[in-house]
Write a protein that holds these residues in place. Structure first.
Motif, short mmCIF file in Angstrom:
data_model
loop_
_atom_site.label_atom_id
_atom_site.label_comp_id
_atom_site.label_asym_id
_atom_site.label_seq_id
_atom_site.Cartn_x
_atom_site.Cartn_y
_atom_site.Cartn_z
N ASP A 167 19.17 63.97 61.16
CA ASP A 167 20.30 63.56 61.99
C ASP A 167 21.13 62.49 61.29
N SER A 168 22.40 62.44 61.65
CA SER A 168 23.30 61.40 61.16
C SER A 168 23.95 60.71 62.34
N ASP A 169 24.26 59.43 62.16
CA ASP A 169 24.86 58.63 63.22
C ASP A 169 25.99 57.80 62.64
N VAL A 170 26.97 57.51 63.46
CA VAL A 170 28.10 56.70 63.02
C VAL A 170 27.63 55.27 62.80
N GLY A 171 28.02 54.69 61.68
CA GLY A 171 27.70 53.31 61.37
C GLY A 171 28.88 52.40 61.64
#
Length: 372
Positions: A167-171
């Motif tokens: 998964d990827s998430d906004v930083g």
């Protein structure tokens, strides 16, 4: 002298990631040491394990050419208005430039390294800090700047298993745009990988490993405090007399704040063009390294090398075979000078080059740019 098992361990530990040098060991220094010990052993008629390290990387045209870098941006005391980047993505990587510095780091990281130019994976910029451990207690923070158009790759795992993106998430907002946290399988300890555009079409990455439970918070704080610019890398010496057909491909600087304090700074040159495969550029090189002198009297210490000659009145170790030469001159005003030549200089070239290495006035008290 390095034995076969130790060299093998060094090489295994060095292959820490496909996208950057090891965060724990100084890769260039370890490789140079292994080459030097092998040449010395050959010159003495001994047998040493021949270690082959196959390095993969992208070949990107027009990198590491003598073009001028982007217009200098002064290093400030802190990042201004989230400008965590450079004016333009790097199409030319000048090995003699400091493109990025740490502003903040978690406690306990006292071993630092900066490399610019041709890294193990190809052209790029690498900045790292670690706690110096190679066991399950290791912690590190790394920063990578990739050339224009080059995409970040997955980290390598100690297990050898491929790291699969999850998964990827906004930083946080970085350099005026969004960043992204990317997770990968197989991490042995808490890990955060944070990526953003340090310039249009140029990726930056912060990787945090093992520094606590909230590694994403740590990565964000490291990224927002980075300082960017194009200052000249401070070095403990100047080197003249390098043949004109050789091109500087890498500058490597490292320092440990643990006692006994230690630092190392080196230049590497290659006769190959910048468009050649990275492995080919590294196949035959000339390198000059300067390190802080440490009097090692224990033959069991891996840093111990028994001098077999003198150069300009200083104890030295000289060896070589088949045109290769390795020369280390000890305690030159508090510094050791090492020259390793892969048959690029005439016979006796390392001895001839030594007088062209001019140390700073007090090398024993010199230190790198890597810590405040």
């Amino acid at each position: 002298m390095l034995d076969e098992r130790h060299i093998g361990d060094l090489m295994l530990t060095e292959i820490e990631s496909a996208e950057r040098p090891s965060a724990v060991l100084d890769v260039e220094r370890a490789m140079t040491t292994a080459r030097r010990q092998r040449r010395l052993a050959q010159g003495a008629g001994a047998t040493l394990l021949a270690v082959a390290l196959t390095v993969g990387g992208l070949t990107v045209p027009d990198l590491l050419t003598p073009d001028r870098p982007p217009a200098p941006t002064p290093f400030g005391s802190a990042t201004v208005a989230g400008q965590t980047g450079l004016p333009a993505a790097l199409t030319t990587i000048d090995p003699q430039r400091v493109y990025v510095r740490f502003g903040w780091l978690p406690a306990g990281l006292r071993h630092f390294q900066y490399q610019a130019g041709l890294l193990l994976s190809g052209p790029g910029v690498y900045l790292g800090a670690s706690n110096g451990h190679t066991d399950d207690q290791r912690q590190f923070v790394t920063v990578s700047l990739l050339p224009k158009g080059v995409e970040p790759s997955a980290p390598q795992r100690d297990s050898g298993e491929p790291a699969v993106a999850g998964d990827s998430d906004v930083g946080p907002r970085l350099n005026g745009g969004d960043s992204v946290f990317v997770s990968y399988s197989g991490a042995e300890k808490p890990e955060a990988v944070l990526r953003w555009r340090y310039a249009p079409d140029g990726w930056a990455q912060v990787r945090v490993f093992g520094t606590g439970s909230d590694v994403r918070k740590t990565a964000a704080q490291v990224a927002t405090s980075l300082r960017f610019g194009t200052d000249t890398v401070p070095m403990p010496a100047t080197v003249t007399g390098v043949p004109a057909n050789l091109r500087m491909i890498t500058v490597n600087v490292s320092e440990s704040l643990d006692e006994p304090r230690d630092w190392y700074a080196a230049w590497t040159w290659s006769p190959e063009p910048a468009t050649a495969d990275p492995g080919r550029q590294r196949a035959r090189t000339l390198s000059v390294g300067i390190s802080r002198y440490r009097n090692v009297t224990d033959p069991a210490d891996k840093a111990y090398v028994n001098p077999n000659t003198t150069v300009d009145g200083h104890p030295a170790r000289f060896g070589g075979e088949n045109g290769d030469e390795s020369l280390t001159v000890y305690d030159v005003n508090g510094a050791d000078v090492s020259i390793d030549d892969s048959a690029l200089l005439p016979a006796g070239g390392t001895r001839a080059l030594f007088p062209a290495v001019t140390l700073v006035a007090q090398p024993a008290t010199w230190h790198t740019h890597l810590h405040p």
